[in-house]
Design an enzyme around this catalytic site. Structure first.
Site, mmCIF file in Angstrom:
data_model
loop_
_atom_site.group_PDB
_atom_site.id
_atom_site.type_symbol
_atom_site.label_atom_id
_atom_site.label_comp_id
_atom_site.label_asym_id
_atom_site.label_seq_id
_atom_site.Cartn_x
_atom_site.Cartn_y
_atom_site.Cartn_z
ATOM 1 N N GLY A 46 44.679 -17.835 -10.948
ATOM 2 C CA GLY A 46 44.152 -18.763 -9.916
ATOM 3 C C GLY A 46 44.725 -18.543 -8.626
ATOM 4 O O GLY A 46 45.630 -17.970 -8.574
ATOM 5 N N GLN A 51 46.587 -19.310 0.318
ATOM 6 C CA GLN A 51 47.741 -18.246 -0.240
ATOM 7 C C GLN A 51 47.320 -16.833 0.330
ATOM 8 O O GLN A 51 48.487 -16.091 0.108
ATOM 9 C CB GLN A 51 47.669 -18.484 -1.747
ATOM 10 C CG GLN A 51 48.153 -19.551 -2.316
ATOM 11 C CD GLN A 51 48.197 -19.435 -3.930
ATOM 12 O OE1 GLN A 51 47.028 -19.832 -4.703
ATOM 13 N NE2 GLN A 51 49.158 -19.324 -4.579
ATOM 14 N N CYS A 94 53.243 -20.076 -9.648
ATOM 15 C CA CYS A 94 52.613 -19.984 -8.616
ATOM 16 C C CYS A 94 52.865 -18.698 -7.942
ATOM 17 O O CYS A 94 53.983 -18.158 -7.650
ATOM 18 C CB CYS A 94 52.746 -21.193 -7.593
ATOM 19 S SG CYS A 94 51.704 -21.066 -6.186
ATOM 20 N N LEU A 95 51.501 -17.891 -7.409
ATOM 21 C CA LEU A 95 51.580 -16.445 -6.893
ATOM 22 C C LEU A 95 52.398 -16.603 -5.701
ATOM 23 O O LEU A 95 53.096 -15.679 -5.150
ATOM 24 C CB LEU A 95 50.486 -15.933 -6.699
ATOM 25 C CG LEU A 95 49.416 -15.609 -7.945
ATOM 26 C CD1 LEU A 95 48.056 -15.066 -7.559
ATOM 27 C CD2 LEU A 95 50.325 -14.578 -8.793
ATOM 28 N N HIS A 136 45.810 -27.568 -9.989
ATOM 29 C CA HIS A 136 47.116 -26.946 -9.112
ATOM 30 C C HIS A 136 46.360 -26.161 -7.896
ATOM 31 O O HIS A 136 46.878 -26.283 -6.783
ATOM 32 C CB HIS A 136 47.477 -25.792 -10.012
ATOM 33 C CG HIS A 136 48.476 -24.889 -9.531
ATOM 34 N ND1 HIS A 136 49.569 -24.602 -9.896
ATOM 35 C CD2 HIS A 136 48.315 -24.013 -8.385
ATOM 36 C CE1 HIS A 136 50.450 -23.756 -9.022
ATOM 37 N NE2 HIS A 136 49.532 -23.314 -8.302
ATOM 38 N N GLU A 137 45.201 -25.526 -7.918
ATOM 39 C CA GLU A 137 44.393 -24.729 -6.989
ATOM 40 C C GLU A 137 43.996 -25.779 -5.750
ATOM 41 O O GLU A 137 44.084 -25.763 -4.569
ATOM 42 C CB GLU A 137 43.579 -24.092 -7.260
ATOM 43 C CG GLU A 137 43.842 -22.926 -8.356
ATOM 44 C CD GLU A 137 44.971 -21.887 -7.874
ATOM 45 O OE1 GLU A 137 45.132 -21.864 -6.696
ATOM 46 O OE2 GLU A 137 45.695 -21.368 -8.751
ATOM 47 N N HIS A 140 46.753 -26.882 -3.487
ATOM 48 C CA HIS A 140 46.801 -25.833 -2.520
ATOM 49 C C HIS A 140 46.028 -26.299 -1.246
ATOM 50 O O HIS A 140 46.388 -26.076 0.003
ATOM 51 C CB HIS A 140 46.487 -24.448 -2.845
ATOM 52 C CG HIS A 140 47.716 -23.995 -3.719
ATOM 53 N ND1 HIS A 140 48.931 -23.662 -3.027
ATOM 54 C CD2 HIS A 140 47.611 -23.392 -4.921
ATOM 55 C CE1 HIS A 140 49.747 -23.236 -3.968
ATOM 56 N NE2 HIS A 140 49.042 -22.856 -5.023
#
Ligand code: ZN
Length: 176
Positions: A46, A51, A94-95, A136-137, A140
């Site tokens: 994701g 990001q 998380c990226l 989660h996304e 963000h």
């Protein structure tokens, strides 16, 4: 194929609240494709627009496992309509916070309304990994990170580590 640089903790951009996508056009679709390329390259399941530095309410998800057909999902202007009372726990990463994982408890099921890359409206009831990934996304988009759900002690440790890494990454002063 365009792979965009990822925004990494403690970059303050990650705390910004993203703005709704006003118009869905070719540029939006191109950007979504770039986001998917960036996510696959990382690799991750994701990615939110912020990001890669764009404060837009947009995210991509692909939960297909290795060897399976890709199943990209482009989610624009998502709205959480309802959350279940029962919760589930997943180990999240998380990226933007590379190589750090922690268990996070979230509602097990969420109802989400969103637009796809053609402006078509969808309403889905997600459970399992998709529910966790969507939450989660979507977090963000509101400047919320999964480390906000862990203990302050652990969060401070993570923050300290990433602040130090960022300092080490910064170009050192020229001497001589
Ligand atoms: Zn993330």
């Amino acid at each position: 194929m365009t792979i965009k640089p990822l925004i990494i903790l403690p970059d303050p951009l990650l705390r910004e609240v993203s703005k709704p996508v006003e118009r869905i056009d070719d540029a939006t679709r191109r950007f979504a494709r770039d986001m998917l390329d960036t996510m696959y390259d990382a690799p991750g399941i994701g990615l939110a627009a912020i990001q890669v530095g764009e404060p837009l309410r947009m995210l991509v998800i692909d939960l297909a496992k290795e060897g399976e057909e890709p199943a990209p999902r482009i989610v624009i202007n998502p709205q959480v309509l309802s959350r279940s009372d029962d919760s589930s726990v997943y180990e999240e990463g998380c990226l933007s916070i590379p190589d750090y994982y922690a268990e996070v408890e979230r509602p097990a099921t969420v109802r989400v309304k969103y637009l796809d890359e053609h402006g078509k409206e969808h309403e889905i009831e997600a459970d399992g990994l998709l529910a966790t990934c969507l939450q989660h996304e979507i977090d963000h988009l509101d400047g919320v990170l999964f480390i906000d759900y862990i203990s302050k002690l652990k969060r401070d440790m993570v923050l300290r580590k990433f602040k130090k890494l960022a300092k080490d990454r910064a170009p050192s002063r020229m001497v001589g």
